[in-house]
Design a protein around this motif. Structure first.
Motif: not given
Length: 96
Positions: A4-9, A51-69
């Motif tokens: 389960l992948v959730t994100y807040d951009v 998929c994980r590498a792709r998602l991590l490359s897309l976000i700005k960690p200082e502004e966005d968040s991803l959660r993997f369950y």
């Protein structure tokens, strides 16, 4: 594996809306949307790594968040849905 992948951009900053669309598109390439920023993915380990590498490359960690369950092999016992818009059964027959 079932993930389960959730994100807040953050969309208040320049480029945020584009990152949001890019993250959603990447998630759609691997799974199904179950809420606005929530995706279910049934992937093998190689797909998950990609998929994980792709998602991590897309976000700005200082502004966005991803959660993997990681829901594991018995994911069907761990997912309970109520209300409208149930997702499709990823293991069921696909009729086009």
């Amino acid at each position: 594996m079932y993930v389960l992948v959730t994100y807040d951009v953050a969309t208040a900053t320049p480029g945020g809306a584009k990152r949001l669309r890019s993250v959603a598109k990447a998630c759609l390439d691997y799974g199904q949307r179950v809420q606005n920023s929530v995706f279910e993915m049934k992937v093998d380990p190689a797909q998950w790594t990609e998929c994980r590498a792709r998602l991590l490359s897309l976000i700005k960690p200082e502004e966005d968040s991803l959660r993997f369950y990681h829901l594991g092999a018995n994911w069907q016992r761990r997912v309970e849905h109520h209300g409208s818009k149930p997702g499709y059964d990823v293991d069921g027959p696909l009729i086009i």
